[in-house]
Design a protein around this motif. Structure first.
Motif, PDB file in Angstrom:
ATOM      1  N   UNK A 119       0.714  -1.383  -0.002  1.00  0.00           N
ATOM      2  CA  UNK A 119      -0.052   0.014  -0.005  1.00  0.00           C
ATOM      3  C   UNK A 119       1.014   1.198  -0.059  1.00  0.00           C
ATOM      4  N   UNK A 120       2.293   1.169   0.019  1.00  0.00           N
ATOM      5  CA  UNK A 120       2.925   2.109   0.110  1.00  0.00           C
ATOM      6  C   UNK A 120       4.370   2.157  -0.578  1.00  0.00           C
ATOM      7  N   UNK A 121       4.886   1.016  -0.679  1.00  0.00           N
ATOM      8  CA  UNK A 121       6.047   0.668  -1.628  1.00  0.00           C
ATOM      9  C   UNK A 121       5.889   1.325  -3.224  1.00  0.00           C
ATOM     10  N   UNK A 122       6.736   1.650  -3.719  1.00  0.00           N
ATOM     11  CA  UNK A 122       6.839   2.109  -5.151  1.00  0.00           C
ATOM     12  C   UNK A 122       6.774   0.926  -6.111  1.00  0.00           C
ATOM     13  N   UNK A 123       7.096  -0.313  -5.644  1.00  0.00           N
ATOM     14  CA  UNK A 123       7.297  -1.440  -6.345  1.00  0.00           C
ATOM     15  C   UNK A 123       6.054  -2.175  -6.600  1.00  0.00           C
ATOM     16  N   UNK A 179      11.494  -5.546 -12.231  1.00  0.00           N
ATOM     17  CA  UNK A 179      11.762  -5.767 -13.482  1.00  0.00           C
ATOM     18  C   UNK A 179      10.650  -6.542 -14.231  1.00  0.00           C
ATOM     19  N   UNK A 180      11.144  -7.709 -14.904  1.00  0.00           N
ATOM     20  CA  UNK A 180      10.299  -8.456 -15.557  1.00  0.00           C
ATOM     21  C   UNK A 180       9.428  -9.519 -14.640  1.00  0.00           C
ATOM     22  N   UNK A 181       9.882  -9.513 -13.381  1.00  0.00           N
ATOM     23  CA  UNK A 181       9.602 -10.641 -12.359  1.00  0.00           C
ATOM     24  C   UNK A 181       8.551  -9.885 -11.425  1.00  0.00           C
TER      25      UNK A 181
END
Length: 389
Positions: A86-90, A104-106
């Motif tokens: 809910x808060x991490x950019x990934x 990335x692609x994973x």
């Protein structure tokens, strides 16, 4: 009395897993040959299996009892991974669900890791509680039950709001299996599960007595609109053939068309979305019919049976609780996935362990098997112990 560790390799369990993985790779290969969109998935599954085997070897290096030291750090890590969506950019949202990290692609699905983390922490907490309490009474029951509930609920809620009802129910299954063998007296367990049964039965009665009102309440008063859609599709699939019930209807068509012995390898005539993951059971059933489906079910039965055997054989409570928690995790997922494929249960996004394509899920399930193999390989053998003890 003297005792020693005996290093034992469980060839039965390993063989069962390899057979299921072999069927998975073959099925993904046939899907790739039939549909270009699935091309190459079997190669990735093989790579993930090799990586997972390396992980299993690493897990077996350390005595399973030492994993108790990592129980709380793993639990905290699991909570952070779920909350971080809910808060991490990934964090990555797909089809309205916030369940993954995009690296990335994973993609990485934290709820899969959390299942094993929960098994470890609950096994540790139950073991520690029983080491401190010599007398079992109502206070013992309530304190232990309170600990299990307090640990389980945060993970359950964080997964449910993703939304991921399927994985959240796996969390409850793990806790439920461990409650049964935790040492809590049966009168307390019967009261707990009896209360849960009454609540679930009441919900079913409310639904069947006023389906439209029940569905409207879920849609208007909660954030689980997708649950309402799944319930409607499960109850009256032919009213939603172009929507939420499309996958369920095509699943039944594929399984039914396989009949006794199937249509033959690569002979697919029914297109089903997510067939390489959640719906891979239908691919086996369409190609090899009832016979092929029965082989899959028998292999899963042998898998669960063997883990239960190891749980009964080990003389260390922590090992027993680990095995039972893993049994709870696998049993519900197998039952739910196959059940939804034959329209016995509503659709959920749960993969079929070891058979469905998925790097994260395969890695986690193999890690769970690594723990079981670790427990088996380090069972204590007591001198002068009779075969019946």
């Amino acid at each position: 009395m003297d005792n020693q560790r005996q290093q034992r390799v469980d060839t039965f369990l390993i063989t069962t897993i390899v057979l299921i993985i072999g069927i998975s790779v073959f099925t993904l290969y046939t899907l790739g040959e039939a549909y270009s969109s699935f091309e190459g998935y079997y190669k990735r599954q093989i790579i993930w299996f090799i990586v997972s085997c390396i992980g299993v070897a690493a897990i077996m290096v350390i005595d399973f009892d030492r994993y108790r030291k990592f129980a709380w750090p793993l639990y905290i890590l699991g909570i952070f991974m779920l909350a971080g969506l809910h808060f991490l950019p990934w964090a990555w949202e797909n089809n309205g669900a916030l369940r993954w990290y995009k690296l990335g692609s994973t993609t990485l699905q934290p709820s899969e890791f959390v299942k094993v983390f929960l098994v470890v922490i609950l096994a540790h907490v139950i073991t520690s509680h029983n080491e401190k309490w010599s007398t079992k009474n109502l206070k013992y029951d309530l304190i232990l039950l309170g600990k299990i509930i307090a640990i389980t609920i945060p993970m359950f809620l964080l997964i449910a709001i993703q939304p991921d009802i399927g994985s959240s129910l796996v969390i409850l299954s793990i806790a439920g299996f461990l409650i049964v063998i935790s040492g809590i007296r049966w009168r307390t367990i019967v009261t707990l599960f009896g209360t849960a049964f009454v609540i679930v039965a009441s919900l079913f009665l409310l639904y069947f007595s006023n389906p439209e009102g029940f569905i409207s309440f879920i849609e208007d008063e909660t954030s689980f609109d997708h649950v309402a859609d799944r319930i409607k599709a499960w109850d009256n699939p032919h009213l939603y053939t172009d929507g939420s019930a499309m996958q369920a209807i095509k699943s039944m068509m594929a399984i039914g068309s396989g009949q006794l012995s199937g249509k033959g390898s690569m002979n697919y005539q029914v297109w089903i979305p997510e067939r390489h993951t959640d719906m891979i059971f239908t691919a086996v059933a369409e190609q090899f019919g009832f016979v092929g489906s029965s082989v899959i079910i028998i292999l899963y039965f042998l898998l669960i049976y063997r883990i239960i055997q190891i749980a009964l054989e080990t003389k260390e409570p922590f090992g027993t609780y680990l095995c039972v928690g893993i049994v709870g995790m696998f049993t519900y997922q197998i039952f739910q996935n196959i059940g939804m494929s034959i329209q016995l249960l509503p659709l959920t996004g749960l993969p079929l362990p070891f058979l469905s394509y998925g790097g994260t899920s395969l890695l986690v399930y193999m890690a769970a098997i690594g723990l079981v193999l670790n427990i088996r390989s380090r069972q204590k053998s007591f001198m002068f112990e009779s075969d019946n003890q």
